[in-house]
Design a protein around this motif. Structure first.
Motif, PDB file in Angstrom:
ATOM      1  N   PRO A   1       0.836  -1.199   0.000  1.00  0.00           N
ATOM      2  CA  PRO A   1       0.000   0.000   0.000  1.00  0.00           C
ATOM      3  C   PRO A   1       0.878   1.259   0.000  1.00  0.00           C
ATOM      4  CG  PRO A   1      -0.324  -1.356   1.985  1.00  0.00           C
ATOM      5  CD  PRO A   1       0.933  -1.800   1.326  1.00  0.00           C
ATOM      6  N   VAL A   2       0.468   2.240  -0.777  1.00  0.00           N
ATOM      7  CA  VAL A   2       1.121   3.550  -0.760  1.00  0.00           C
ATOM      8  C   VAL A   2       0.063   4.559  -0.307  1.00  0.00           C
ATOM      9  CG1 VAL A   2       2.342   5.304  -2.083  1.00  0.00           C
ATOM     10  CG2 VAL A   2       2.676   2.884  -2.627  1.00  0.00           C
ATOM     11  N   VAL A   3       0.379   5.285   0.747  1.00  0.00           N
ATOM     12  CA  VAL A   3      -0.604   6.136   1.410  1.00  0.00           C
ATOM     13  C   VAL A   3      -0.202   7.603   1.282  1.00  0.00           C
ATOM     14  CG1 VAL A   3      -1.693   6.630   3.628  1.00  0.00           C
ATOM     15  CG2 VAL A   3      -1.129   4.279   3.045  1.00  0.00           C
ATOM     16  N   VAL A   4      -1.168   8.439   0.888  1.00  0.00           N
ATOM     17  CA  VAL A   4      -0.958   9.885   0.826  1.00  0.00           C
ATOM     18  C   VAL A   4      -1.898  10.535   1.843  1.00  0.00           C
ATOM     19  CG1 VAL A   4      -1.047  11.958  -0.604  1.00  0.00           C
ATOM     20  CG2 VAL A   4      -0.359   9.775  -1.620  1.00  0.00           C
ATOM     21  N   ILE A   5      -1.303  11.159   2.878  1.00  0.00           N
ATOM     22  CA  ILE A   5      -2.101  11.759   3.945  1.00  0.00           C
ATOM     23  C   ILE A   5      -1.979  13.287   3.858  1.00  0.00           C
ATOM     24  CG2 ILE A   5      -2.495  11.880   6.430  1.00  0.00           C
ATOM     25  CD1 ILE A   5      -1.116   9.167   6.682  1.00  0.00           C
ATOM     26  N   PRO A   6      -3.058  13.962   3.463  1.00  0.00           N
ATOM     27  CA  PRO A   6      -3.026  15.422   3.386  1.00  0.00           C
ATOM     28  C   PRO A   6      -2.815  16.072   4.744  1.00  0.00           C
ATOM     29  CG  PRO A   6      -4.822  14.557   2.063  1.00  0.00           C
ATOM     30  CD  PRO A   6      -4.298  13.406   2.898  1.00  0.00           C
ATOM     31  N   ASN A   7      -2.474  17.364   4.696  1.00  0.00           N
ATOM     32  CA  ASN A   7      -2.166  18.093   5.924  1.00  0.00           C
ATOM     33  C   ASN A   7      -3.413  18.649   6.604  1.00  0.00           C
ATOM     34  OD1 ASN A   7      -2.746  19.932   3.954  1.00  0.00           O
ATOM     35  ND2 ASN A   7      -0.761  20.975   3.995  1.00  0.00           N
ATOM     36  N   ARG A   8      -4.578  18.216   6.158  1.00  0.00           N
ATOM     37  CA  ARG A   8      -5.817  18.626   6.820  1.00  0.00           C
ATOM     38  C   ARG A   8      -6.860  17.507   6.687  1.00  0.00           C
ATOM     39  NH1 ARG A   8      -5.407  21.166   1.949  1.00  0.00           N
ATOM     40  NH2 ARG A   8      -7.289  21.402   0.665  1.00  0.00           N
ATOM     41  N   PRO A   9      -7.801  17.442   7.621  1.00  0.00           N
ATOM     42  CA  PRO A   9      -8.771  16.343   7.609  1.00  0.00           C
ATOM     43  C   PRO A   9     -10.001  16.642   6.770  1.00  0.00           C
ATOM     44  CG  PRO A   9      -9.047  17.632   9.601  1.00  0.00           C
ATOM     45  CD  PRO A   9      -7.909  18.258   8.841  1.00  0.00           C
ATOM     46  N   ILE A  10     -10.789  15.600   6.531  1.00  0.00           N
ATOM     47  CA  ILE A  10     -12.155  15.745   6.038  1.00  0.00           C
ATOM     48  C   ILE A  10     -13.047  15.112   7.100  1.00  0.00           C
ATOM     49  CG2 ILE A  10     -13.850  14.960   4.328  1.00  0.00           C
ATOM     50  CD1 ILE A  10     -11.705  15.029   2.210  1.00  0.00           C
ATOM     51  N   SER A  11     -14.003  15.854   7.614  1.00  0.00           N
ATOM     52  CA  SER A  11     -14.895  15.336   8.645  1.00  0.00           C
ATOM     53  C   SER A  11     -15.811  14.261   8.068  1.00  0.00           C
ATOM     54  CB  SER A  11     -15.743  16.474   9.224  1.00  0.00           C
ATOM     55  OG  SER A  11     -16.879  15.975   9.896  1.00  0.00           O
ATOM     56  N   THR A  12     -15.853  13.089   8.730  1.00  0.00           N
ATOM     57  CA  THR A  12     -16.720  11.999   8.276  1.00  0.00           C
ATOM     58  C   THR A  12     -18.183  12.431   8.282  1.00  0.00           C
ATOM     59  OG1 THR A  12     -15.186  10.365   9.156  1.00  0.00           O
ATOM     60  CG2 THR A  12     -17.407   9.604   8.678  1.00  0.00           C
ATOM     61  N   GLN A  13     -18.608  13.077   9.356  1.00  0.00           N
ATOM     62  CA  GLN A  13     -20.004  13.505   9.459  1.00  0.00           C
ATOM     63  C   GLN A  13     -20.352  14.519   8.382  1.00  0.00           C
ATOM     64  OE1 GLN A  13     -20.401  14.817  13.550  1.00  0.00           O
ATOM     65  NE2 GLN A  13     -21.413  12.907  14.120  1.00  0.00           N
ATOM     66  N   LEU A  14     -19.466  15.512   8.186  1.00  0.00           N
ATOM     67  CA  LEU A  14     -19.742  16.522   7.174  1.00  0.00           C
ATOM     68  C   LEU A  14     -19.698  15.935   5.777  1.00  0.00           C
ATOM     69  CD1 LEU A  14     -17.779  19.619   8.553  1.00  0.00           C
ATOM     70  CD2 LEU A  14     -20.246  19.252   8.538  1.00  0.00           C
ATOM     71  N   SER A  15     -18.756  14.995   5.540  1.00  0.00           N
ATOM     72  CA  SER A  15     -18.628  14.432   4.197  1.00  0.00           C
ATOM     73  C   SER A  15     -19.826  13.562   3.845  1.00  0.00           C
ATOM     74  CB  SER A  15     -17.323  13.638   4.053  1.00  0.00           C
ATOM     75  OG  SER A  15     -17.391  12.422   4.746  1.00  0.00           O
ATOM     76  N   ARG A  16     -20.429  12.928   4.846  1.00  0.00           N
ATOM     77  CA  ARG A  16     -21.656  12.155   4.578  1.00  0.00           C
ATOM     78  C   ARG A  16     -22.793  13.079   4.149  1.00  0.00           C
ATOM     79  NH1 ARG A  16     -22.470   6.684   5.521  1.00  0.00           N
ATOM     80  NH2 ARG A  16     -20.639   5.674   6.393  1.00  0.00           N
TER      81      ARG A  16
END
Length: 293
Positions: A161-176
């Motif tokens: 696996p190659v993982v790219v983790i951005p420097n800011r989150p995405i809220s699970t609740q908001l993204s739903r």
């Protein structure tokens, strides 16, 4: 006593709330007898005092321990976290699973992984993250009559696996909330057929099929719009050796799979293009939750 739980990547494109796999990034907690309650935290979240004071692990652990034990004992909890918070890598599932497993293990009560999985369901209603966290490997899961029904398979060591983790989150609740309220029959059939094909590809180890099978119409586009750079991450990944490249959970991490010999080249390319993001190659975990005395 030491309890270790792997990070997870869920959905894998079209397998919304159903498909997931376990990664070699892990959270670990060491529990020791103590004269008073204490917590130490290293790694991810260590600089967040709220995590130490309002610790979800402690709350869930106490829920179970107080029901299982008649003794009043105190413990020192030493957390070492590798799983980033709010990045779509199953940090909440790791906490839930490790807390329940710890409470039973401290009392010396045998707890099957199947029972642990179903206890965790009370805190995490979707089985796509908790199932690989408990079982390891690639998992397909659904909930029937308040129990998780699943099939799992080990993932070969020839893939990375190659993982790219951005420097800011995405809220699970908001993204739903960004997802459509209704889907067309065509989109439903598209995702059903691709999730089925993706499952078959993992089970039969037909890795050439992953690129087509991992396409999605349910959630990725709407979530990735919140962080448009992710479209470019995905495009570069697929153009430089990735067998598949999908949003991990609800994001913001983008997760790719490559043949082991291609993974470092892909990692290097992504590092060059996205120096402000965290990029690394890891492994798959086929063990799941692990308890050591």
């Amino acid at each position: 006593m030491k309890v270790t739980v792997p990070a997870t990547s869920a959905n894998l494109g079209p397998g919304f709330d159903a498909l997931g796999l376990a990664l070699g990034i892990k959270n670990q907690v060491v529990i020791k007898p103590s004269k008073f309650h204490s917590v130490s935290l290293r790694g991810e979240g260590a600089n967040n005092p709220i995590l130490k004071d309002n610790n979800m692990f402690i709350a869930i652990f106490n829920d179970f321990y107080n029901n299982l034990s008649t003794k009043k004992r105190f413990f020192r909890f030493e957390f070492v976290n590798e799983i980033p918070l709010s990045r779509g890598l199953g940090s909440s599932s790791a906490v839930i699973v490790s807390a329940i497993a710890s409470a039973y293990a401290i009392e010396g009560i045998q707890l099957s992984k199947e029972k642990l999985l179903n206890l965790a369901l009370a805190y995490e209603s979707h089985p796509d993250n908790i199932t690989p966290a408990v079982m390891g490997g690639f998992t397909v899961a659904t909930v029937q009559d308040n129990e998780v029904q699943f099939i799992r398979k080990d993932i070969t060591k020839s893939l990375s696996p190659v993982v790219v983790i951005p420097n800011r989150p995405i809220s699970t609740q908001l993204s739903r909330k960004t997802l459509p309220y209704k889907y067309s029959k065509e989109d439903a059939i598209f995702n059903l057929s691709h999730a089925s094909l993706l499952t078959a590809a993992f089970m039969s180890e037909n890795w050439d099929m992953l690129r087509i099978a991992s396409q999605d119409r349910f959630h990725q586009y709407y979530r990735m719009k919140q962080m448009p750079e992710l479209f470019e991450v995905q495009k570069i990944s697929l153009g430089n050796g990735a067998l598949m490249s999908t949003l991990s959970g609800s994001g913001s991490t983008l997760f790719s799979i490559a043949h082991k010999q291609d993974a470092k080249k892909l990692e290097t390319k992504l590092r060059e293009k996205f120096p402000h993001f965290k990029v690394f190659t890891t492994t798959f975990d086929n063990t799941g939750v692990k308890i050591e005395y």
